[in-house]
Structure formats: structure tokens, C-alpha cells
Design a protein around this motif. Structure first.
Motif, short mmCIF file in Angstrom:
data_model
loop_
_atom_site.label_atom_id
_atom_site.label_comp_id
_atom_site.label_asym_id
_atom_site.label_seq_id
_atom_site.Cartn_x
_atom_site.Cartn_y
_atom_site.Cartn_z
N ASP A 1 64.94 32.83 89.74
CA ASP A 1 64.06 31.80 90.32
C ASP A 1 62.82 32.39 90.86
O ASP A 1 61.74 31.83 90.81
CB ASP A 1 64.93 30.88 91.15
N ALA A 2 63.10 33.56 91.65
CA ALA A 2 62.02 34.05 92.43
C ALA A 2 61.07 34.66 91.72
O ALA A 2 59.74 34.44 91.90
CB ALA A 2 62.56 35.14 93.28
N SER A 3 61.56 35.24 90.49
CA SER A 3 60.50 35.76 89.42
C SER A 3 59.66 34.66 88.92
O SER A 3 58.43 35.01 88.68
CB SER A 3 61.26 36.63 88.66
N ARG A 4 60.12 33.50 88.56
CA ARG A 4 59.54 32.58 87.84
C ARG A 4 58.74 31.95 88.74
O ARG A 4 57.39 31.99 88.60
CB ARG A 4 60.45 31.56 87.18
N ARG A 5 58.75 31.77 89.87
CA ARG A 5 58.08 31.06 91.03
C ARG A 5 56.94 32.25 91.49
O ARG A 5 55.65 31.58 91.34
CB ARG A 5 59.02 30.82 92.48
N VAL A 18 51.66 38.30 83.71
CA VAL A 18 52.47 38.94 84.77
C VAL A 18 53.59 39.81 84.22
O VAL A 18 54.39 39.24 83.26
CB VAL A 18 52.86 38.15 85.87
N PHE A 19 53.51 41.23 84.14
CA PHE A 19 54.67 41.84 83.74
C PHE A 19 55.59 42.51 84.70
O PHE A 19 55.33 42.63 86.04
CB PHE A 19 54.06 43.31 82.97
N ASP A 20 56.96 42.64 84.33
CA ASP A 20 57.92 43.46 84.86
C ASP A 20 57.95 45.01 84.95
O ASP A 20 57.58 45.38 83.67
CB ASP A 20 59.36 42.83 84.57
N HIS A 153 48.37 24.35 97.26
CA HIS A 153 48.78 23.43 96.17
C HIS A 153 49.90 23.87 95.46
O HIS A 153 50.33 24.76 95.39
CB HIS A 153 47.48 23.74 95.29
N THR A 154 50.45 22.67 94.88
CA THR A 154 51.85 22.84 93.96
C THR A 154 51.58 23.94 93.06
O THR A 154 50.47 23.67 92.28
CB THR A 154 52.17 21.60 93.66
N VAL A 155 52.79 24.63 92.79
CA VAL A 155 52.36 25.54 91.59
C VAL A 155 53.75 25.32 90.70
O VAL A 155 54.79 24.99 91.01
CB VAL A 155 52.85 26.90 92.30
N LYS A 156 53.43 25.54 89.30
CA LYS A 156 54.52 25.44 88.32
C LYS A 156 54.97 26.79 88.17
O LYS A 156 54.42 27.71 88.29
CB LYS A 156 53.91 24.94 87.17
N ASP A 157 56.36 26.97 88.02
CA ASP A 157 57.07 27.90 87.76
C ASP A 157 56.51 28.64 86.28
O ASP A 157 56.35 27.72 85.44
CB ASP A 157 58.52 27.84 87.51
N ALA A 158 56.57 29.82 86.01
CA ALA A 158 56.29 30.52 84.82
C ALA A 158 57.02 31.45 84.31
O ALA A 158 57.61 32.17 85.19
CB ALA A 158 54.79 30.73 84.65
N ALA A 159 57.35 32.07 82.98
CA ALA A 159 58.20 32.98 82.65
C ALA A 159 57.32 34.39 82.67
O ALA A 159 56.00 34.11 82.46
CB ALA A 159 58.44 32.74 81.34
N VAL A 160 57.79 35.51 83.13
CA VAL A 160 57.17 36.63 82.89
C VAL A 160 56.77 37.09 81.62
O VAL A 160 57.65 36.85 80.71
CB VAL A 160 58.14 37.68 83.68
#
Length: 340
Positions: A1-5, A18-20, A153-160
Motif C-alpha cells: 500500500d505504501a509503495s503504491r501511495r 518510479v522504480f524499485d 491535493h488528493t493523489v491517486k495510488d499508482a503501480a511502481v
């Protein structure tokens, strides 16, 4: 969850990818494993190649280079740190995939410590090809938290994203360390198998003088074959250096980190309002981190592909150029930006 946020937040600021950095740590650990086995086989009383000291922590490496110099620097592992390797991956491999020149990419690293900023400033050793700096900017995790708190501002979660293109999101994974990338455990298992054909399952740590100085041994028929240690924090580092200089050092390998408590306790992490480390949060993080599945670097298909596609094979001259470094001696003047 944290990584997506976190990923969604960074993309809301205009970040394209955004890379790991786990893939860069894979390379760093694999190269460290190979180097340890080579050093072990070449070691002799006349030309000591051991102990090997890890080189992923820039606070420790800077101290070794600027203050200690010879006789300590020859013992530093030459494998680049995950941050330096990530610089090469982004500015060389990824840039070519995108048909961009390295200077068209602005590469930001998020790290738990301020010393990573100094590591990015090693002017004399650009970590990517074509003389381009591998990391253009380093933000600590605490600085990113401040940015998030100031952002309304509100932020949408996104995949790495992945370096390899395609939308496939990979699961979050970690290496086998309690509060770091676990060089000790990975190198220990590899060396036990390669040198003595011993399969090590669980690595058993023995706490010695304090919780930040631990030992791991491989024994057979009452004889110690390998003796490894983890030394975190400057109190333990001073001890290691003193024994090394006196020639009374019983270890083959030491994982050295400048921060007591390891990287999770880095000074760049989010702190309480009075500027102290948040111990309750730290314990919570350690628990969450321990639950993430471990994947040994050897099992990563992506890394094996990259060795072939990017570096022309695991033993090519390109590997030395892209994944290894050299160290400076003590007494070199610090650059003005470094001091700042």
C-alpha cells in the motif's frame, strides 16, 4: 500500500517513472559474492585479501577514504553500491531503451540517509557511462514525508514501474537483512556453498559486545571454516578498524554500516517532532519489513537477462566498468559542494 501511495504522490509531482532499487541491490550483492570467493581463494599472509569489508554504506566508505585510507581501503569490496548501480541502469540501460541521451534524464533517488547525497556528489567517479552523473538528486525519506505533509491535493495510488517496459507490477520484495540489504547473509550462504559445498538454510546471528555487533560462523567437525560479522554504528566500526590495524582480526567478512541499528534507523528517516528517531514507528517498520518475502538475487530472471543484454555476459569487461569502482586514499581535499 505504501509503495503504491508513494508512487502515486511522486507521479502527481510530474515524475514520469518510479522504480524499485531492489534490482540494483541484486547486482551489488551478486558482485560482492563473486568478489568474496575470489578474495578467499587468493588470500595469503604475504598478500592479505581478507577481511572483505562491505561498501554499500556511503557514510562508512567516505570515512574509510577520507580519514583511514591505507591499510583499510584495500579491504573495501569494489562492487558499487545499489545507488551507484541504479544510476548506471537508469542513465545507460534505460536511457538506451527510451532512445534518450543520459543528460535528458533527471534521476532522483529516495534514501533513508543523508550520506547518499554525498555519494551522488562523487564528481570524479561518474556512476553512469558518457560522464553523466548517475543520480542527479537525492531526497531522504524524511524529506519526502515533509513534501507529502505540505501537499494538500488528493493523489491517486499508482503501480511502481519496471525498467523492462510493460505495465506488469512486481510484488514488493526484500533481501535477507533485518534492517539493510543483507549482504552478510547472502554472501555467507554463497561462500559456504561455493567454497565448502555446504548448504546453509537459516543464518544464525550471535550477538557479541552489543546488539549492533553480531557474528555468524560456519563450522564443520569443530573447525570454524567461515567467520563473518555485522558491525553497525561508529563505536563498532572503530573497534573493527583498531583490530584490523593491529593485525588481530578474526573475521573473513564484515558488513559495515555507519548507522547504529542499520539502514532502517538512518538519520534521513521521518522523525518525531522533537527531532528524535520514532522508536515505536521503527519497531512497526521492522515488523512490516520482516514480513515481506525474501527473494535471493540469484533467482531473479531479470538480473540474468540484464547481465546478457546490457553487460555482454556475467564475466565481461563491461561488468567491471558498470558494476565496480576504485577507492581514493586519505588526505584528498574535499570539494566545496561536498563540504556544503
Amino acid at each position: 500500500d505504501a509503495s503504491r501511495r508513494l508512487c502515486g504522490f511522486l507521479k502527481s509531482l510530474g515524475v514520469h517513472y518510479v522504480f524499485d532499487t531492489a534490482v540494483a541491490a541484486d547486482f551489488s550483492i551478486l558482485e560482492s559474492q563473486k568478489e568474496f570467493v575470489r578474495r578467499y581463494q587468493q588470500h595469503s599472509e604475504e598478500e592479505p585479501a581478507l577481511p572483505m569489508l562491505t561498501s554499500a554504506c556511503p557514510g562508512w566508505v567516505r570515512y574509510a577514504e577520507r580519514v583511514l585510507g591505507h591499510p583499510v581501503t584495500p579491504h573495501l569490496c569494489t562492487a558499487k553500491s545499489p545507488q551507484q548501480i541504479m544510476g548506471s541502469l537508469v542513465k545507460d540501460y534505460f536511457a538506451r531503451r527510451q532512445n534518450l541521451s543520459p543528460d535528458q534524464i533527471f534521476h532522483v533517488i529516495v534514501a533513508p540517509c543523508y550520506d547518499k547525497k554525498l555519494e551522488a556528489l562523487r564528481e570524479d567517479l561518474p556512476t553512469a557511462c558518457h560522464g553523466s552523473r548517475g543520480a542527479d538528486c537525492v531526497l531522504t525519506s524524511g524529506e519526502v514525508v515533509q513534501m507529502m505533509e505540505q501537499n494538500d491535493h488528493t493523489v491517486k495510488d499508482a503501480a511502481v514501474d519496471t525498467l523492462f517496459g510493460g505495465p506488469k507490477e512486481e510484488e514488493v520484495r526484500r533481501h535477507d537483512g533485518a534492517s539493510s540489504d543483507g549482504y552478510l547473509a547472502h554472501v555467507f550462504r554463497h561462500a559456504a556453498k561455493q567454497l565448502f559445498d555446504e548448504d546453509v538454510g537459516e543464518v544464525t546471528y550471535r550477538t557479541l559486545r552489543n546488539k549492533d555487533f553480531q557474528e555468524v560462523t560456519l563450522e564443520k567437525n569443530g573447525e570454524v571454516l567461515l567467520r563473518f560479522a555485522a558491525a553497525y554504528g561508529f563505536r563498532n566500526i572503530q573497534n573493527v578498524v583498531l583490530k584490523l590495524k593491529k593485525g588481530r582480526f578474526p573475521y573473513h567478512f564484515v558488513e559495515v554500516l555507519a548507522c547504529a541499528g542499520g539502514c532502517l534507523s538512518g538519520r534521513g528517516q521521518a522523525q518525531t517532532e522533537d527531532g528524535r528517531a520514532d522508536k515505536a514507528l521503527l519497531r512497526q517498520m521492522e515488523g512490516i519489513y520482516a514480513d515481506i518475502p525474501v527473494r535471493p538475487p540469484e533467482t531473479s530472471a531479470h538480473v540474468q537477462e540484464l547481465y546478457q543484454e546490457w553487460l555482454d555476459g556475467a564475466d565481461s569487461p563491461r561488468v567491471q566498468e558498470a558494476l565496480h569502482t576504485m577507492y581514493q586514499g586519505a588526505g584528498l581535499p574535499a570539494g566545496s559542494r561536498d563540504i556544503k
